[in-house]
Design a protein around this motif. Structure first.
Motif, PDB file in Angstrom:
ATOM      1  N   SER A  65     -11.116  71.341  20.698  1.00 18.12           N
ATOM      2  CA  SER A  65     -12.266  71.577  21.582  1.00 18.12           C
ATOM      3  C   SER A  65     -12.450  70.431  22.557  1.00 18.12           C
ATOM      4  O   SER A  65     -12.736  70.638  23.742  1.00 18.12           O
ATOM      5  CB  SER A  65     -13.521  71.756  20.738  1.00 18.12           C
ATOM      6  N   LEU A  66     -12.250  69.196  22.067  1.00 24.09           N
ATOM      7  CA  LEU A  66     -12.373  68.020  22.938  1.00 24.09           C
ATOM      8  C   LEU A  66     -11.304  68.029  24.025  1.00 24.09           C
ATOM      9  O   LEU A  66     -11.583  67.722  25.191  1.00 24.09           O
ATOM     10  CB  LEU A  66     -12.266  66.753  22.091  1.00 24.09           C
ATOM     11  N   GLN A  67     -10.093  68.389  23.655  1.00 22.44           N
ATOM     12  CA  GLN A  67      -9.011  68.455  24.642  1.00 22.44           C
ATOM     13  C   GLN A  67      -9.314  69.504  25.711  1.00 22.44           C
ATOM     14  O   GLN A  67      -9.091  69.282  26.902  1.00 22.44           O
ATOM     15  CB  GLN A  67      -7.692  68.774  23.939  1.00 22.44           C
ATOM     16  N   GLN A  68      -9.835  70.660  25.280  1.00 22.94           N
ATOM     17  CA  GLN A  68     -10.210  71.685  26.247  1.00 22.94           C
ATOM     18  C   GLN A  68     -11.318  71.192  27.173  1.00 22.94           C
ATOM     19  O   GLN A  68     -11.301  71.454  28.384  1.00 22.94           O
ATOM     20  CB  GLN A  68     -10.653  72.941  25.510  1.00 22.94           C
ATOM     21  N   SER A  69     -12.277  70.448  26.601  1.00 25.29           N
ATOM     22  CA  SER A  69     -13.369  69.901  27.413  1.00 25.29           C
ATOM     23  C   SER A  69     -12.826  68.906  28.437  1.00 25.29           C
ATOM     24  O   SER A  69     -13.248  68.897  29.601  1.00 25.29           O
ATOM     25  CB  SER A  69     -14.404  69.213  26.515  1.00 25.29           C
ATOM     26  N   LEU A  70     -11.886  68.070  27.989  1.00 25.15           N
ATOM     27  CA  LEU A  70     -11.298  67.094  28.910  1.00 25.15           C
ATOM     28  C   LEU A  70     -10.547  67.784  30.040  1.00 25.15           C
ATOM     29  O   LEU A  70     -10.625  67.366  31.206  1.00 25.15           O
ATOM     30  CB  LEU A  70     -10.350  66.161  28.146  1.00 25.15           C
ATOM     31  N   VAL A  71      -9.823  68.835  29.701  1.00 24.70           N
ATOM     32  CA  VAL A  71      -9.103  69.592  30.731  1.00 24.70           C
ATOM     33  C   VAL A  71     -10.087  70.209  31.721  1.00 24.70           C
ATOM     34  O   VAL A  71      -9.883  70.174  32.945  1.00 24.70           O
ATOM     35  CB  VAL A  71      -8.234  70.687  30.078  1.00 24.70           C
ATOM     36  N   ALA A  72     -11.192  70.769  31.186  1.00 24.50           N
ATOM     37  CA  ALA A  72     -12.204  71.376  32.049  1.00 24.50           C
ATOM     38  C   ALA A  72     -12.853  70.332  32.950  1.00 24.50           C
ATOM     39  O   ALA A  72     -13.088  70.570  34.137  1.00 24.50           O
ATOM     40  CB  ALA A  72     -13.263  72.076  31.199  1.00 24.50           C
ATOM     41  N   VAL A  73     -13.136  69.152  32.372  1.00 29.08           N
ATOM     42  CA  VAL A  73     -13.746  68.078  33.167  1.00 29.08           C
ATOM     43  C   VAL A  73     -12.795  67.616  34.267  1.00 29.08           C
ATOM     44  O   VAL A  73     -13.204  67.393  35.413  1.00 29.08           O
ATOM     45  CB  VAL A  73     -14.129  66.895  32.245  1.00 29.08           C
ATOM     46  N   GLU A  74     -11.529  67.450  33.921  1.00 32.76           N
ATOM     47  CA  GLU A  74     -10.541  67.016  34.915  1.00 32.76           C
ATOM     48  C   GLU A  74     -10.399  68.048  36.026  1.00 32.76           C
ATOM     49  O   GLU A  74     -10.295  67.700  37.207  1.00 32.76           O
ATOM     50  CB  GLU A  74      -9.191  66.801  34.219  1.00 32.76           C
ATOM     51  N   LYS A  75     -10.412  69.320  35.644  1.00 37.28           N
ATOM     52  CA  LYS A  75     -10.323  70.387  36.639  1.00 37.28           C
ATOM     53  C   LYS A  75     -11.538  70.369  37.553  1.00 37.28           C
ATOM     54  O   LYS A  75     -11.411  70.488  38.778  1.00 37.28           O
ATOM     55  CB  LYS A  75     -10.204  71.737  35.933  1.00 37.28           C
ATOM     56  N   ALA A  76     -12.733  70.213  36.950  1.00 40.79           N
ATOM     57  CA  ALA A  76     -13.960  70.157  37.749  1.00 40.79           C
ATOM     58  C   ALA A  76     -13.955  68.942  38.670  1.00 40.79           C
ATOM     59  O   ALA A  76     -14.410  69.005  39.815  1.00 40.79           O
ATOM     60  CB  ALA A  76     -15.168  70.115  36.821  1.00 40.79           C
ATOM     61  N   LYS A  77     -13.424  67.815  38.166  1.00 50.19           N
ATOM     62  CA  LYS A  77     -13.347  66.603  38.982  1.00 50.19           C
ATOM     63  C   LYS A  77     -12.454  66.820  40.201  1.00 50.19           C
ATOM     64  O   LYS A  77     -12.804  66.437  41.320  1.00 50.19           O
ATOM     65  CB  LYS A  77     -12.809  65.457  38.131  1.00 50.19           C
ATOM     66  N   LYS A  78     -11.291  67.443  39.982  1.00 45.09           N
ATOM     67  CA  LYS A  78     -10.389  67.700  41.085  1.00 45.09           C
ATOM     68  C   LYS A  78     -11.010  68.654  42.103  1.00 45.09           C
ATOM     69  O   LYS A  78     -10.870  68.478  43.314  1.00 45.09           O
ATOM     70  CB  LYS A  78      -9.072  68.281  40.562  1.00 45.09           C
ATOM     71  N   GLN A  79     -11.723  69.667  41.593  1.00 44.88           N
ATOM     72  CA  GLN A  79     -12.392  70.597  42.496  1.00 44.88           C
ATOM     73  C   GLN A  79     -13.471  69.891  43.310  1.00 44.88           C
ATOM     74  O   GLN A  79     -13.609  70.132  44.509  1.00 44.88           O
ATOM     75  CB  GLN A  79     -12.986  71.752  41.696  1.00 44.88           C
ATOM     76  N   SER A  80     -14.230  68.996  42.639  1.00 45.84           N
ATOM     77  CA  SER A  80     -15.277  68.249  43.341  1.00 45.84           C
ATOM     78  C   SER A  80     -14.676  67.329  44.395  1.00 45.84           C
ATOM     79  O   SER A  80     -15.198  67.216  45.507  1.00 45.84           O
ATOM     80  CB  SER A  80     -16.095  67.427  42.338  1.00 45.84           C
ATOM     81  N   GLU A  81     -13.554  66.664  44.030  1.00 49.47           N
ATOM     82  CA  GLU A  81     -12.898  65.775  44.988  1.00 49.47           C
ATOM     83  C   GLU A  81     -12.379  66.557  46.190  1.00 49.47           C
ATOM     84  O   GLU A  81     -12.495  66.116  47.333  1.00 49.47           O
ATOM     85  CB  GLU A  81     -11.754  65.030  44.305  1.00 49.47           C
ATOM     86  N   ALA A  82     -11.812  67.745  45.910  1.00 49.14           N
ATOM     87  CA  ALA A  82     -11.306  68.574  47.003  1.00 49.14           C
ATOM     88  C   ALA A  82     -12.452  69.039  47.905  1.00 49.14           C
ATOM     89  O   ALA A  82     -12.340  69.031  49.133  1.00 49.14           O
ATOM     90  CB  ALA A  82     -10.544  69.772  46.445  1.00 49.14           C
ATOM     91  N   ALA A  83     -13.570  69.441  47.275  1.00 51.44           N
ATOM     92  CA  ALA A  83     -14.725  69.883  48.059  1.00 51.44           C
ATOM     93  C   ALA A  83     -15.294  68.736  48.886  1.00 51.44           C
ATOM     94  O   ALA A  83     -15.655  68.909  50.051  1.00 51.44           O
ATOM     95  CB  ALA A  83     -15.807  70.443  47.125  1.00 51.44           C
TER      96      ALA A  83
END
Length: 213
Positions: A65-83
């Motif tokens: 679950s923690l690994q999935q959360s980290l992946v989700a956070v990293e994905k959200a971070k990349k999306q935020s950086e792109a935006a």
């Protein structure tokens, strides 16, 4: 006497037999107790093994679950950086358009006196600040203030040190303006250049030399 002796011996044998019988019975009881203890120990070991397995499974699930959360956070971070990057680009485009609109008014006031270039939004912008003759005139007006002028154009002190290799102050200023234009591209407008000249008090001299007044 002989008969009495045999009776006594028989009695001793029987007593010894009874003692052995009791010892055997006691040993059986001890064996049964050991069996019960062994069974209890086996139950405890099985319980501990089962508990450990459940604990390991829970930890594995938490880790997953923690690994999935980290992946989700990293994905959200990349999306935020792109935006954010897209917003910055849009902001730069808006700034460029505003600067072009502001410079367009001055270009119309001096129409016919100076060469112009057409921007991507159809606005005529004076190109005097970026031809060799005009840059040379501006550089001669800046003179010894080339360092302050360079800072106004966004250069750092360490970057300004690189321009000491040029012999004259005019050549240092000329190279600064050329590098500034290359760095900013379309955002390097004549309005920004004249504003920097105004900040060091040479705008009037520049306008005189360029025939803008």
């Amino acid at each position: 006497d002989e008969l009495c002796g045999q009776c006594r011996q028989k009695t001793k044998v029987r007593e010894r037999f009874d003692e052995l019988k009791q010892e055997v019975q006691q040993l059986k009881q001890e064996v049964q107790q050991l069996k019960r203890q062994s069974a209890d120990n086996n139950k405890r070991m099985e319980y501990m093994r089962s508990s450990h397995e459940e604990e390991l499974q829970a930890k594995d699930a938490a880790l997953g679950s923690l690994q999935q959360s980290l992946v989700a956070v990293e994905k959200a971070k990349k999306q935020s950086e792109a935006a954010l990057e897209e917003k910055l680009k849009e902001k730069d485009r808006m700034i460029a358009i505003i600067e072009q609109l502001a410079a367009g008014g001055k270009a119309q006031a001096h129409a016919g006196a100076l060469p112009t270039e057409t921007s991507s939004v159809g606005i005529d912008i004076p190109s005097f600040a970026f031809d060799v003759r005009s840059l040379t005139k501006i550089s001669s007006c800046v003179g010894v203030q080339w360092r302050a002028f360079g800072r106004l154009l966004g250069f750092t002190n360490s970057e300004l040190e690189d321009y000491n290799r040029f012999e004259t102050n005019s050549e240092k200023t000329y190279q600064l303006i050329s590098a500034w234009r290359d760095k900013l591209g379309r955002r390097a407008t004549t309005q920004l250049l004249l504003q920097a000249c105004d900040d060091i008090g040479v705008k009037g001299a520049v306008e005189d030399k360029l025939g803008l007044q």
